[in-house]
Design a protein around this motif. Structure first.
Motif, PDB file in Angstrom:
ATOM      1  N   TYR A 136      -2.845   3.091  -1.991  1.00 42.72           N
ATOM      2  CA  TYR A 136      -3.726   2.122  -2.635  1.00 42.72           C
ATOM      3  C   TYR A 136      -2.898   0.933  -3.099  1.00 42.72           C
ATOM      4  CZ  TYR A 136      -7.678   5.221  -2.316  1.00 42.72           C
ATOM      5  OH  TYR A 136      -8.701   6.003  -1.820  1.00 42.72           O
TER       6      TYR A 136
ATOM      7  N   GLY B 181       0.799  -1.208   0.000  1.00 37.28           N
ATOM      8  CA  GLY B 181       0.000   0.000   0.000  1.00 37.28           C
ATOM      9  C   GLY B 181       0.837   1.265   0.000  1.00 37.28           C
TER      10      GLY B 181
ATOM     11  N   SER C 172      -6.841  -2.877  -1.371  1.00 41.60           N
ATOM     12  CA  SER C 172      -7.134  -1.528  -0.875  1.00 41.60           C
ATOM     13  C   SER C 172      -8.585  -1.382  -0.438  1.00 41.60           C
ATOM     14  CB  SER C 172      -6.791  -0.478  -1.939  1.00 41.60           C
ATOM     15  OG  SER C 172      -7.615  -0.610  -3.095  1.00 41.60           O
TER      16      SER C 172
ATOM     17  N   GLY D 226      -8.776  -2.548   2.993  1.00 46.71           N
ATOM     18  CA  GLY D 226      -8.121  -1.578   3.862  1.00 46.71           C
ATOM     19  C   GLY D 226      -9.048  -0.435   4.210  1.00 46.71           C
TER      20      GLY D 226
ATOM     21  N   GLN E 250      -6.322   4.919  -7.865  1.00 44.93           N
ATOM     22  CA  GLN E 250      -7.707   4.436  -7.869  1.00 44.93           C
ATOM     23  C   GLN E 250      -8.156   3.923  -9.235  1.00 44.93           C
ATOM     24  OE1 GLN E 250      -9.926   7.796  -6.394  1.00 44.93           O
ATOM     25  NE2 GLN E 250      -9.686   7.191  -4.254  1.00 44.93           N
TER      26      GLN E 250
ATOM     27  N   ASN F 135      -4.950  -1.353  -7.127  1.00 47.67           N
ATOM     28  CA  ASN F 135      -3.621  -1.653  -6.595  1.00 47.67           C
ATOM     29  C   ASN F 135      -2.610  -0.981  -7.496  1.00 47.67           C
ATOM     30  OD1 ASN F 135      -1.222  -2.745  -5.679  1.00 47.67           O
ATOM     31  ND2 ASN F 135      -1.804  -4.875  -5.972  1.00 47.67           N
TER      32      ASN F 135
ATOM     33  N   LEU G 287      -8.009   7.699   2.944  1.00 49.82           N
ATOM     34  CA  LEU G 287      -6.769   7.019   2.610  1.00 49.82           C
ATOM     35  C   LEU G 287      -5.938   7.937   1.731  1.00 49.82           C
ATOM     36  CD1 LEU G 287      -5.495   4.155   3.034  1.00 49.82           C
ATOM     37  CD2 LEU G 287      -6.412   3.558   0.790  1.00 49.82           C
TER      38      LEU G 287
END
Length: 627
Positions: free
Chosen positions: A489, A14, A493, A496, A593, A575, A484
């Protein structure tokens, strides 16, 4: 599958380098339909991004518009009859690092009207019709729970519970397996143990057929914690007996606990028998180098996993799995996961099934003693047919296990390992994750009146609120309103974000402050379509749901005889460091994203796992109650 080889790898997934964006910036783009004057059909990308499954009437209501305009744009909200409900001007968020887009935000939170068929127009652009009301969360929590029944090992999945298209024969029935013995991919020779264990049952971990104590631990904790939160707040259970479709319905036990017990029984079965000595790698060693083994008393430890010798190809229904199965070596992390969850189960079943509660507590204490005796047996083997779930820092596992044992027993012997731990002294709760489990202990203790002296209980409460405030700060100015940072990411994610939402929900429970609740809503709005890709990451929900997870049974794109995912399955999500194959399919580096594809082969983007669906279940149930 979703396991990483080390804690550093798991967390660094991340923490992709911001330099990547500087070297290969994603273009700032407008909405694909900008200027067309049209909305979007169900499968098309909509110019106005909203939660595709419906907005909560009692929470914040926001739409996001990718658009190049540098000044505010007029918007109007119409109801199904075409009447104007509200109007105003967008606010310009501007260039957004996480999405790679230039964004506008429309805030119509003041709208109190309910119903279906609302349409938001921004200039000539139209949203899809959407609803405002109670949201999808009553149905979503049931579907998210059903995920675990679908992925049970050791029993047939019957049409009367899941529907005909998802029924299948039992996989891995009568799973009495030996220990692995032989060479791993790094050339280390692992001696086999003398015992075989019956480890039938439990949940398949992810897209493969492995069953892991470490990843199973946080998933099991999340289900048990959802039930325990209701008890602590004097609320009815989120899943009373008979509310879910499962064989155990009607047995007088809340259905959520019935599902959790299926996994707890498996976890208990993974405990090493008394009198067992095994050669294990101890202390800090590099996984890629030849390991040094030490003979230890492994009694009471937990095997790390049971899994296939080799990876099976996609697709592969579990009852057709041809690979031999093995117990893989016990480790301290798995042992402490067993200690923590068994202690948690012991207090929840104390009045429901005292004999089972006592069995769980005995196993928890045995596991705790084993971990204290062998505190540094790390999961270092690189075995071909399963994920690693390695972890080079076990201090948080020791803290979590001690916290659960203290909460259950109230014995002073567990107070010292809790209050003397640096994790207890932390100023703020971090995001829970399988290699970062100290937050689980703090969240459990927050529900246990009298487990800690008042001053220390207050310290735990402050750490939870501080953690929630940090998450709000991380998302300050985020174009899609996520708690976040743009650089965070990574793999999984979406889960998360949901684990952060659990902490935010706790902060709302404690304070009643709407800002925490609204950020939980923001997370679900994002997962259900209010994101750069106009994508619902939850199967069966929204106009553009995820359809092709990395899963060996839900695989119609590879075998038309196999079913799609049932409703309520969460994709791991964007990711920014997805690996070479995924980057090639994505066309190169992308904004965080935007790094996602609905592709069954891309496990770094689109795998599904028990520890990702568990927080989806938790948050959906919380919103169904409080939203």
């Amino acid at each position: 599958m979703s396991g990483r080889s080390t804690r550093a790898a798991a967390l660094a997934a991340g923490l992709w380098l911001p330099l990547l964006l500087l070297l290969s910036p994603a273009p700032v783009t407008a909405a694909p339909a900008a200027g067309t004057g049209t909305g979007a059909a169900a499968g098309d990308i909509a110019p106005v991004r909203l939660n595709q499954a419906g907005l909560l009437a009692r929470a914040g209501k926001h739409a996001i518009l990718p658009h190049p305009a540098r000044t505010p744009l007029p918007w109007t909200l119409h109801d199904a009859a075409g009447h104007v409900v509200a109007a105003g001007h967008s606010s310009v968020t501007g260039d957004d690092a996480a999405s790679g887009q230039h964004l506008h935000q429309v805030d119509f939170s003041a709208v109190v009207a309910r119903g279906d068929g609302f349409v938001l127009t921004v200039g000539p652009l139209r949203s899809r019709p959407f609803s405002i009301g109670d949201g999808p969360y009553g149905a979503l929590k049931r579907d998210a729970l059903a995920y675990f029944h679908h992925n049970r090992a050791g029993m047939p999945i019957e049409a009367r519970f899941v529907g005909a298209q998802w029924a299948r024969p039992a996989g891995h029935v009568g799973e009495v397996v030996p220990c692995f013995g032989g060479r791993d991919r790094n050339g280390n020779d692992w001696p086999a143990c003398a015992h075989r264990l019956d480890v039938t049952g439990g949940w398949y971990d992810a897209g493969d057929h492995g069953k892991y104590v470490v990843n199973g631990g946080i998933a099991l904790w999340t289900l048990l914690h959802l039930h325990e939160r209701a008890l602590a707040r004097g609320k009815p259970p989120p899943f009373p007996d008979g509310s879910a479709a499962m064989p155990e319905a009607g047995n007088g036990v809340p259905d959520l606990l019935d599902e959790a017990r299926w996994q707890m029984e498996f976890m208990l079965s993974m405990q090493v028998p008394a009198g067992t000595r095994m050669a294990l790698p101890l202390g800090p060693q590099k996984p890629g180098e030849r390991l040094r083994f030490t003979l230890v008393d492994a009694s009471g430890m937990a095997h790390h996993k049971v899994a296939d010798r080799r990876w099976t190809a996609l697709p592969m229904p579990p009852h057709l799995d041809p690979e031999p199965r093995f117990l893989y070596p016990p480790g301290t992390a798995a042992t402490l996961n067993l200690a923590a969850t068994a202690a948690q189960a012991a207090r929840l079943w104390r009045t429901i099934d005292p004999a089972f509660a006592e069995r769980c507590l005995r196993a928890a204490v045995r596991a705790w003693e084993a971990a204290r005796r062998v505190p540094d047996a790390h999961a270092l083997g690189d075995f071909e047919g399963s994920g690693g779930y390695g972890d080079d820092d076990l201090s948080d596992e020791f803290f979590w296990a001690a916290a659960e044992l203290l909460a259950t027993t109230r014995l002073p012997v567990f107070a010292g390992p809790v209050t003397g731990s640096p994790h207890f002294a932390a100023d703020a709760v971090a995001e829970p994750a399988w290699p970062q489990v100290a937050p689980l202990g703090l969240l459990s203790l927050s529900l246990q009146e009298g487990a800690l002296p008042p001053a220390q209980a207050g310290q735990v409460a402050r750490a939870i609120r501080n953690g929630a405030d940090r998450f709000l700060h991380d998302g300050a100015g985020a174009g899609y309103r996520q708690p976040l940072a743009a650089t965070a990411y990574g793999w999984g994610s979406n889960a998360g974000l949901l684990n952060r939402a659990i902490v935010l929900a706790h902060a709302h429970d404690a304070t009643g402050e709407a800002r925490y609740r609204d950020k939980v809503v923001d997370v679900m709005d994002y997962l259900l379509g209010r994101n750069p890709l106009d994508q619902s990451y939850i199967s069966g929900y929204g106009a553009r749901p995820m359809r092709h997870p990395h899963h060996r049974f839900w695989a119609p794109s590879l075998d038309p005889a196999l079913p799609p995912p049932p409703p309520g399955v969460l994709s791991g999500g964007p990711n920014a460091r997805p690996g070479k194959e995924a980057l090639e399919k994505l066309g190169g580096p992308c904004a965080p994203q935007a790094c996602w594809l609905d592709d069954i082969h891309l496990y770094t983007l689109n795998e599904v796992t028990i520890n990702w669906n568990a927080p989806l279940l938790w948050v959906a149930a919380w919103l169904d109650e409080t939203g």
